[in-house]
Design a protein around this motif. Sequence first.
Motif, PDB file in Angstrom:
ATOM      1  N   ALA A 100       0.832  -1.207   0.000  1.00 30.18           N
ATOM      2  CA  ALA A 100       0.000   0.000   0.000  1.00 30.18           C
ATOM      3  C   ALA A 100       0.864   1.252   0.000  1.00 30.18           C
ATOM      4  O   ALA A 100       0.391   2.332  -0.345  1.00 30.18           O
ATOM      5  N   GLN A 101       2.093   1.147   0.421  1.00 33.72           N
ATOM      6  CA  GLN A 101       3.117   2.174   0.255  1.00 33.72           C
ATOM      7  C   GLN A 101       4.469   1.474   0.303  1.00 33.72           C
ATOM      8  O   GLN A 101       4.583   0.351   0.772  1.00 33.72           O
ATOM      9  N   THR A 102       5.494   2.137  -0.200  1.00 35.05           N
ATOM     10  CA  THR A 102       6.730   1.400  -0.487  1.00 35.05           C
ATOM     11  C   THR A 102       7.928   1.812   0.358  1.00 35.05           C
ATOM     12  O   THR A 102       9.020   1.300   0.154  1.00 35.05           O
ATOM     13  N   GLY A 103       7.757   2.745   1.289  1.00 35.35           N
ATOM     14  CA  GLY A 103       8.874   3.132   2.143  1.00 35.35           C
ATOM     15  C   GLY A 103       9.267   2.004   3.089  1.00 35.35           C
ATOM     16  O   GLY A 103       8.486   1.102   3.385  1.00 35.35           O
ATOM     17  N   LYS A 104      10.495   2.063   3.583  1.00 31.98           N
ATOM     18  CA  LYS A 104      11.015   1.084   4.547  1.00 31.98           C
ATOM     19  C   LYS A 104      11.304   1.829   5.851  1.00 31.98           C
ATOM     20  O   LYS A 104      12.131   2.741   5.877  1.00 31.98           O
ATOM     21  N   PHE A 105      10.613   1.444   6.933  1.00 33.14           N
ATOM     22  CA  PHE A 105      10.621   2.204   8.172  1.00 33.14           C
ATOM     23  C   PHE A 105      11.293   1.435   9.313  1.00 33.14           C
ATOM     24  O   PHE A 105      11.069   0.236   9.497  1.00 33.14           O
ATOM     25  N   CYS A 106      12.099   2.152  10.086  1.00 34.93           N
ATOM     26  CA  CYS A 106      12.786   1.547  11.217  1.00 34.93           C
ATOM     27  C   CYS A 106      11.793   1.019  12.252  1.00 34.93           C
ATOM     28  O   CYS A 106      12.011  -0.051  12.827  1.00 34.93           O
ATOM     29  N   TYR A 107      10.715   1.751  12.504  1.00 33.17           N
ATOM     30  CA  TYR A 107       9.742   1.332  13.514  1.00 33.17           C
ATOM     31  C   TYR A 107       9.241  -0.077  13.229  1.00 33.17           C
ATOM     32  O   TYR A 107       9.300  -0.969  14.072  1.00 33.17           O
ATOM     33  N   GLU A 108       8.748  -0.306  12.022  1.00 32.77           N
ATOM     34  CA  GLU A 108       8.226  -1.622  11.668  1.00 32.77           C
ATOM     35  C   GLU A 108       9.327  -2.675  11.630  1.00 32.77           C
ATOM     36  O   GLU A 108       9.127  -3.818  12.052  1.00 32.77           O
ATOM     37  N   HIS A 109      10.513  -2.291  11.143  1.00 30.65           N
ATOM     38  CA  HIS A 109      11.600  -3.266  11.066  1.00 30.65           C
ATOM     39  C   HIS A 109      12.107  -3.659  12.455  1.00 30.65           C
ATOM     40  O   HIS A 109      12.619  -4.772  12.644  1.00 30.65           O
ATOM     41  N   ALA A 110      11.969  -2.768  13.433  1.00 27.56           N
ATOM     42  CA  ALA A 110      12.319  -3.147  14.806  1.00 27.56           C
ATOM     43  C   ALA A 110      11.418  -4.275  15.298  1.00 27.56           C
ATOM     44  O   ALA A 110      11.872  -5.207  15.968  1.00 27.56           O
ATOM     45  N   PHE A 111      10.146  -4.222  14.929  1.00 23.95           N
ATOM     46  CA  PHE A 111       9.230  -5.282  15.353  1.00 23.95           C
ATOM     47  C   PHE A 111       9.440  -6.567  14.559  1.00 23.95           C
ATOM     48  O   PHE A 111       9.220  -7.666  15.090  1.00 23.95           O
ATOM     49  N   VAL A 112       9.878  -6.445  13.318  1.00 28.38           N
ATOM     50  CA  VAL A 112      10.255  -7.663  12.580  1.00 28.38           C
ATOM     51  C   VAL A 112      11.425  -8.341  13.283  1.00 28.38           C
ATOM     52  O   VAL A 112      11.424  -9.571  13.464  1.00 28.38           O
ATOM     53  N   LEU A 113      12.417  -7.565  13.694  1.00 27.79           N
ATOM     54  CA  LEU A 113      13.558  -8.146  14.408  1.00 27.79           C
ATOM     55  C   LEU A 113      13.108  -8.761  15.737  1.00 27.79           C
ATOM     56  O   LEU A 113      13.547  -9.860  16.106  1.00 27.79           O
ATOM     57  N   LEU A 114      12.225  -8.073  16.456  1.00 28.74           N
ATOM     58  CA  LEU A 114      11.716  -8.610  17.722  1.00 28.74           C
ATOM     59  C   LEU A 114      10.974  -9.927  17.488  1.00 28.74           C
ATOM     60  O   LEU A 114      11.173 -10.906  18.218  1.00 28.74           O
ATOM     61  N   ALA A 115      10.113  -9.960  16.465  1.00 29.18           N
ATOM     62  CA  ALA A 115       9.381 -11.189  16.138  1.00 29.18           C
ATOM     63  C   ALA A 115      10.331 -12.296  15.716  1.00 29.18           C
ATOM     64  O   ALA A 115      10.140 -13.469  16.070  1.00 29.18           O
ATOM     65  N   ALA A 116      11.362 -11.941  14.962  1.00 24.16           N
ATOM     66  CA  ALA A 116      12.333 -12.941  14.506  1.00 24.16           C
ATOM     67  C   ALA A 116      13.062 -13.567  15.693  1.00 24.16           C
ATOM     68  O   ALA A 116      13.246 -14.787  15.755  1.00 24.16           O
ATOM     69  N   CYS A 117      13.466 -12.739  16.640  1.00 23.28           N
ATOM     70  CA  CYS A 117      14.166 -13.252  17.827  1.00 23.28           C
ATOM     71  C   CYS A 117      13.267 -14.172  18.634  1.00 23.28           C
ATOM     72  O   CYS A 117      13.677 -15.272  19.047  1.00 23.28           O
ATOM     73  N   ALA A 118      12.034 -13.721  18.886  1.00 27.90           N
ATOM     74  CA  ALA A 118      11.115 -14.511  19.711  1.00 27.90           C
ATOM     75  C   ALA A 118      10.740 -15.813  19.021  1.00 27.90           C
ATOM     76  O   ALA A 118      10.695 -16.885  19.659  1.00 27.90           O
ATOM     77  N   SER A 119      10.443 -15.756  17.726  1.00 29.13           N
ATOM     78  CA  SER A 119      10.033 -16.968  17.019  1.00 29.13           C
ATOM     79  C   SER A 119      11.197 -17.946  16.867  1.00 29.13           C
ATOM     80  O   SER A 119      11.007 -19.166  16.915  1.00 29.13           O
ATOM     81  N   PHE A 120      12.407 -17.431  16.709  1.00 26.24           N
ATOM     82  CA  PHE A 120      13.580 -18.303  16.662  1.00 26.24           C
ATOM     83  C   PHE A 120      13.767 -19.004  18.008  1.00 26.24           C
ATOM     84  O   PHE A 120      14.019 -20.216  18.064  1.00 26.24           O
TER      85      PHE A 120
END
Length: 397
Positions: A100-120
């Motif tokens: 829906a938009q194409t920017g890459k944001f630190c806020y959302e990527h911080a939660f991707v990293l958090l989810a990656a750590c927890a799911s790993f």
Amino acid sequence: MVPGSEQWRDEQRRAILAFARRSKTEGGFGWLDNDGGLDTEANLQLWITARMTYVFSLAHLAGEPDALELAEHGVRALAAFHDDVNGGWYSELDATSAPAQTGKFCYEHAFVLLAACASFAAGASGAEALLDEATLVHRTRFWDADAGRCREEWNEDWTELDGYRGANSNMHSVEAYLFAADVTGDASWRDRALAICERVIGIHARGHQWRLPEHYDHDWTPIANYNVEKPADPFRPFGATPGHAFEWSRLIVQLAASLDKPRPWMQEAAEALLAQAVSDAVDDDAPAIPYTTDWHGSPVVEERFHWVIAEAVLAAEALHTYTGDTLYEGLARRWWSEIDEYFVTEHGWIHELSATMGPSARTWQGKPDAYHAFNAVTLPSLPLAPCPAKTIERLAV
């Protein structure tokens, strides 16, 4: 049952997870309305899917039935947000699963990293690959070693960097970096978290009487009037944000607890952030805590959000554990009571209330996710360090 007691929090955790299960959609985790129904008109949000993946990953580690399946659903869903051409993740998908938009944001990527750590840590299928890329993207795209803080926003192919810098995304990066340090064993993530806190809190919050500026230009000069015409923005509001002061306070305590030799300034800063937020925003004659204040400490947006009081009680609990000071025990007791009286319902915690504690939707519609509520009822049962992904198994039944 006493609000905030171990039994009360256990019951609330089960209720929060039962409500959160309703958010599962084919493409990830969706936006819920006040009664727990899916908002089928809302686009899928990366931050929601990532935060719910984190919640269900920790829930699995705590022994919650079927939570691993939901965590793995989240890991698969995050792949749909992935930019397979340029790397990183899109922040929003429309009904056709297109960005829906194409920017890459630190806020959302911080939660991707958090989810990656927890799911790993939870052993979720696909989590290792997610973690590998999430750490790579944060390290190479968002971490700014010269500034000792994170960059905020890139365009789609990482060729143009926006001039805005934000405290909010850096705060959530601190949280994610603490997880990354513990889950990967790479201490450089903890060093990055410390660098952020030394600058954002040690320089900016200290220099503004512990009312933290949220918004900055490219060289980290505060923009005091940012969004003055849109003060109730959900992510970039005008003024100081007491809820973030509480959240920073708690994270600094957790960071200090993770260090062999905590820096002398850390306890001072954590206590000062909480004290100033309490002085500005806590009224003995009114419950809960307003969203924002001006630079003199007067409330601007007086709506009460569940996440603000959740972070307040977490900061109080953390400081009580770290210092033993009964002041924080008393504050936690007050805020647990207010959460129980005003925010807890059979359909999950209310996201937003007015200053008179009636319904409000000035900033938030419905109930997007369970991240803050889940943390509030979970973290006080765990050590301050290492991160919950390494300790939450003690809650398993």
